[in-house]
Every structure is written in structure tokens, then in C-alpha cells.
Design a protein around this motif. Sequence first.
Motif, PDB file in Angstrom:
ATOM      1  N   ALA A  72       1.012  -1.148  -0.077  1.00 20.40           N
ATOM      2  CA  ALA A  72      -0.203   0.114   0.020  1.00 20.40           C
ATOM      3  C   ALA A  72       1.333   1.411   0.195  1.00 20.40           C
ATOM      4  O   ALA A  72       2.065   1.316   0.393  1.00 20.40           O
ATOM      5  N   ASP A  73       0.653   2.339  -0.097  1.00 27.16           N
ATOM      6  CA  ASP A  73       1.253   3.469  -0.801  1.00 27.16           C
ATOM      7  C   ASP A  73       1.656   3.914   1.327  1.00 27.16           C
ATOM      8  O   ASP A  73       2.838   4.672   1.017  1.00 27.16           O
ATOM      9  N   ASP A  74       1.226   3.190   1.576  1.00 23.99           N
ATOM     10  CA  ASP A  74       1.674   3.309   3.338  1.00 23.99           C
ATOM     11  C   ASP A  74       2.425   2.840   4.186  1.00 23.99           C
ATOM     12  O   ASP A  74       2.513   2.663   6.061  1.00 23.99           O
ATOM     13  N   GLN A  75       3.544   1.824   3.184  1.00 23.87           N
ATOM     14  CA  GLN A  75       3.855   0.485   3.235  1.00 23.87           C
ATOM     15  C   GLN A  75       5.249   0.455   2.272  1.00 23.87           C
ATOM     16  O   GLN A  75       5.493   1.465   1.803  1.00 23.87           O
ATOM     17  N   ILE A  76       6.401  -0.345   3.339  1.00 23.38           N
ATOM     18  CA  ILE A  76       7.495  -0.250   3.128  1.00 23.38           C
ATOM     19  C   ILE A  76       7.934  -1.618   2.962  1.00 23.38           C
ATOM     20  O   ILE A  76       7.575  -2.287   4.264  1.00 23.38           O
ATOM     21  N   ARG A  77       9.121  -2.353   2.566  1.00 20.39           N
ATOM     22  CA  ARG A  77       9.401  -3.969   2.573  1.00 20.39           C
ATOM     23  C   ARG A  77      11.067  -3.394   3.023  1.00 20.39           C
ATOM     24  O   ARG A  77      12.034  -3.002   2.180  1.00 20.39           O
ATOM     25  N   VAL A  78      11.071  -4.310   4.053  1.00 23.07           N
ATOM     26  CA  VAL A  78      13.058  -4.189   4.448  1.00 23.07           C
ATOM     27  C   VAL A  78      13.119  -5.530   4.569  1.00 23.07           C
ATOM     28  O   VAL A  78      12.323  -6.941   5.048  1.00 23.07           O
ATOM     29  N   THR A  79      14.322  -5.460   3.439  1.00 24.87           N
ATOM     30  CA  THR A  79      14.997  -7.589   3.425  1.00 24.87           C
ATOM     31  C   THR A  79      16.461  -7.098   4.430  1.00 24.87           C
ATOM     32  O   THR A  79      17.454  -6.146   3.906  1.00 24.87           O
ATOM     33  N   VAL A  80      16.332  -8.429   5.003  1.00 20.43           N
ATOM     34  CA  VAL A  80      18.041  -8.560   5.562  1.00 20.43           C
ATOM     35  C   VAL A  80      18.359  -9.797   5.239  1.00 20.43           C
ATOM     36  O   VAL A  80      17.534 -10.803   5.677  1.00 20.43           O
ATOM     37  N   GLY A  81      18.802 -10.462   5.028  1.00 18.73           N
ATOM     38  CA  GLY A  81      19.494 -11.676   4.115  1.00 18.73           C
ATOM     39  C   GLY A  81      18.475 -11.818   3.691  1.00 18.73           C
ATOM     40  O   GLY A  81      18.044 -11.528   2.265  1.00 18.73           O
ATOM     41  N   SER A  84      12.168 -10.960   4.896  1.00 20.79           N
ATOM     42  CA  SER A  84      11.547  -9.744   4.654  1.00 20.79           C
ATOM     43  C   SER A  84      10.173  -9.592   5.373  1.00 20.79           C
ATOM     44  O   SER A  84       9.859 -10.326   5.699  1.00 20.79           O
ATOM     45  N   PHE A  85      10.241  -8.345   5.938  1.00 21.96           N
ATOM     46  CA  PHE A  85       8.669  -7.947   6.004  1.00 21.96           C
ATOM     47  C   PHE A  85       7.929  -6.776   6.092  1.00 21.96           C
ATOM     48  O   PHE A  85       9.367  -5.897   5.551  1.00 21.96           O
ATOM     49  N   ILE A  86       6.893  -6.288   6.042  1.00 22.43           N
ATOM     50  CA  ILE A  86       6.539  -4.706   5.765  1.00 22.43           C
ATOM     51  C   ILE A  86       6.625  -3.841   7.057  1.00 22.43           C
ATOM     52  O   ILE A  86       6.057  -4.915   8.088  1.00 22.43           O
ATOM     53  N   VAL A  87       6.983  -2.396   6.596  1.00 23.14           N
ATOM     54  CA  VAL A  87       6.928  -1.880   7.735  1.00 23.14           C
ATOM     55  C   VAL A  87       5.422  -0.737   7.532  1.00 23.14           C
ATOM     56  O   VAL A  87       4.894  -0.635   5.952  1.00 23.14           O
ATOM     57  N   ASN A  88       4.550  -1.025   8.141  1.00 26.90           N
ATOM     58  CA  ASN A  88       3.148  -0.252   8.226  1.00 26.90           C
ATOM     59  C   ASN A  88       3.865   1.074   8.861  1.00 26.90           C
ATOM     60  O   ASN A  88       4.402   1.609   9.390  1.00 26.90           O
ATOM     61  N   LEU A  89       3.876   1.724   7.436  1.00 25.81           N
ATOM     62  CA  LEU A  89       4.691   3.885   7.672  1.00 25.81           C
ATOM     63  C   LEU A  89       3.240   4.567   8.547  1.00 25.81           C
ATOM     64  O   LEU A  89       1.909   4.573   8.536  1.00 25.81           O
ATOM     65  N   GLU A  90       3.866   5.616   9.823  1.00 22.63           N
ATOM     66  CA  GLU A  90       3.384   6.517  10.450  1.00 22.63           C
ATOM     67  C   GLU A  90       2.633   7.604   9.202  1.00 22.63           C
ATOM     68  O   GLU A  90       3.156   7.551   8.454  1.00 22.63           O
ATOM     69  N   ASP A  91       1.586   8.173   9.542  1.00 19.13           N
ATOM     70  CA  ASP A  91       1.066   8.853   8.855  1.00 19.13           C
ATOM     71  C   ASP A  91       2.127  10.558   9.073  1.00 19.13           C
ATOM     72  O   ASP A  91       1.545  11.408   9.763  1.00 19.13           O
ATOM     73  N   ASN A  92       3.291  10.754   9.065  1.00 24.55           N
ATOM     74  CA  ASN A  92       3.558  11.876   9.541  1.00 24.55           C
ATOM     75  C   ASN A  92       4.957  12.166   8.318  1.00 24.55           C
ATOM     76  O   ASN A  92       5.254  11.116   7.345  1.00 24.55           O
ATOM     77  N   GLU A  93       5.748  13.467   7.872  1.00 22.45           N
ATOM     78  CA  GLU A  93       6.284  14.382   7.371  1.00 22.45           C
ATOM     79  C   GLU A  93       7.554  13.365   7.006  1.00 22.45           C
ATOM     80  O   GLU A  93       8.209  12.242   5.714  1.00 22.45           O
ATOM     81  N   THR A  94       8.029  12.614   7.967  1.00 18.22           N
ATOM     82  CA  THR A  94       9.504  11.884   7.728  1.00 18.22           C
ATOM     83  C   THR A  94       9.193  10.948   6.995  1.00 18.22           C
ATOM     84  O   THR A  94       9.950   9.827   6.331  1.00 18.22           O
ATOM     85  N   ALA A  95       8.180  10.051   7.645  1.00 18.40           N
ATOM     86  CA  ALA A  95       7.876   8.033   6.664  1.00 18.40           C
ATOM     87  C   ALA A  95       7.479   8.480   5.527  1.00 18.40           C
ATOM     88  O   ALA A  95       7.733   8.302   4.710  1.00 18.40           O
ATOM     89  N   LYS A  96       6.330   9.684   5.203  1.00 14.55           N
ATOM     90  CA  LYS A  96       6.265  10.110   3.696  1.00 14.55           C
ATOM     91  C   LYS A  96       7.797  10.648   2.635  1.00 14.55           C
ATOM     92  O   LYS A  96       7.742   9.851   1.662  1.00 14.55           O
ATOM     93  N   GLU A  97       8.075  11.323   3.825  1.00 13.36           N
ATOM     94  CA  GLU A  97       9.912  11.144   2.736  1.00 13.36           C
ATOM     95  C   GLU A  97      10.293  10.225   2.803  1.00 13.36           C
ATOM     96  O   GLU A  97      11.543   9.555   1.667  1.00 13.36           O
ATOM     97  N   LEU A 187      15.596  -1.184   1.721  1.00 10.07           N
ATOM     98  CA  LEU A 187      14.570  -0.871   2.063  1.00 10.07           C
ATOM     99  C   LEU A 187      13.997  -0.694   0.304  1.00 10.07           C
ATOM    100  O   LEU A 187      14.714   0.007  -0.370  1.00 10.07           O
ATOM    101  N   SER A 188      12.855  -1.345   0.365  1.00  6.40           N
ATOM    102  CA  SER A 188      12.279  -0.612  -1.572  1.00  6.40           C
ATOM    103  C   SER A 188      10.402  -1.301  -0.806  1.00  6.40           C
ATOM    104  O   SER A 188       9.851  -0.734   0.048  1.00  6.40           O
ATOM    105  N   VAL A 189       9.901  -0.191  -2.191  1.00 14.14           N
ATOM    106  CA  VAL A 189       8.492  -0.613  -1.875  1.00 14.14           C
ATOM    107  C   VAL A 189       7.344  -1.144  -2.790  1.00 14.14           C
ATOM    108  O   VAL A 189       6.469  -1.402  -3.480  1.00 14.14           O
ATOM    109  N   LYS A 190       8.550  -2.264  -3.436  1.00  7.54           N
ATOM    110  CA  LYS A 190       8.257  -3.734  -3.887  1.00  7.54           C
ATOM    111  C   LYS A 190       7.630  -4.703  -3.288  1.00  7.54           C
ATOM    112  O   LYS A 190       8.719  -4.859  -2.451  1.00  7.54           O
TER     113      LYS A 190
END
Length: 190
Positions: A72-81, A84-97, A187-190
Motif C-alpha cells: 500500500a502507499d503507507d508501507q515499505i518492504r525491509v529485507t535483511v539477508g 523480508s517484512f512489511i513496515v506500516n508507515l506512520e502518517d507523518n512527513e518523515t515517513a512520507k519522505e 528498503l523498497s516499495v516493491k
Amino acid sequence: MISKKIIVIVALIMVFLTGCSADNSSDNQKDIKVEHKESSTTINTNESSTRMNTNESKETAEMKKTDKSTLADDQIRVTVGTSSFIVNLEDNETAKELREMLTDKDLTISAENYGGFEKVCQLGKTLPRKDEDITTEAGDVMLYSGNQIVFFYGTNSWAYTKLGKVEESSLEELERVLSGSETEVTLSVK
């Protein structure tokens, strides 16, 4: 004595030939299932498509399932080795950037374990921050000092800007993944 050996050999050849000439249609396909406490293995005995499928632990399967999901538009994928897991982002300027940084290409950053409760990643760029005194918990993703992303698998109290939270389905596996010796995080959005 020799004639008994010949009879046994001929019988084995007949059994072998009978098995080789069996119809390979899907109607005759057989699955043999072997189960173990934490995993199960299915062996497909259809000769034209022999396969072996091992079911992994529930936590690993859940984390891998995120590899196939659409973010979704408020998520990113984090891959370690290899996990991978999904992070649900906060609704703030930092997370959007942060998410905006990832729209054109994935970002692989250096990472190191710290304190036995977090993995710290050098972002290489400063993001806007609005630090607050926060006590973290497993799954929290924070911005520290404007240029470091911190993935928590334990707790800590400090001034951070909250970026997001790892999806609930990945929390059980999180400590194993984050506390490992991996020195890069992607970090990715795919």
C-alpha cells in the motif's frame, strides 16, 4: 540355488518393467506425505513431474508471504539477508519522505546490531524529524538523529521520530532476523 536367484531376478525385472510402463496421467498420481513435528514434506510420485515441497515454520512462511504481496502507499518492504517484512508507515512527513526516496529505486544501507535490542542503519541522508521521548517495543521503526533508521526487536527509551511498525505477522521472527550478523538492509516499495 542358482535357479532361485534367477527367479528372484526375473521377478524383480518384471516388477520394475511393470512400474515403468504405468500410465503417467494425473489420475494415477500419488502423493506421499511425511510429517514431522515442525514441518511436513510431500513427495509427488508422478514420474513426469517429480517434486519435493517442504513446508517451513509458520513464522518463516508468513515473512515469505510478504514477498508476494502488493504494498500500500503507507508501507515499505525491509529485507535483511533472505528474510523480508512489511513496515506500516506512520502518517507523518518523515515517513512520507522516506517512502518517496524509495519510489525510483531500492535503497541498500549499512547496518549493525546495537545493545542487543536493535539494528541501526546509516541512512546516508537526513530526513526531517520531530523527536519525542519514546519507549520502543519489538517491531518499532524509528528515525534517530535524523539520519539513522533503527529497527527494534527489544525495548529502549530515547528521543526518536516514529517511522512505522513491522506488521504483526512478522513479530515472532523479528528478533532472529534482526539480531543476526547481516550488515546490510534493503528498503523498497516493491
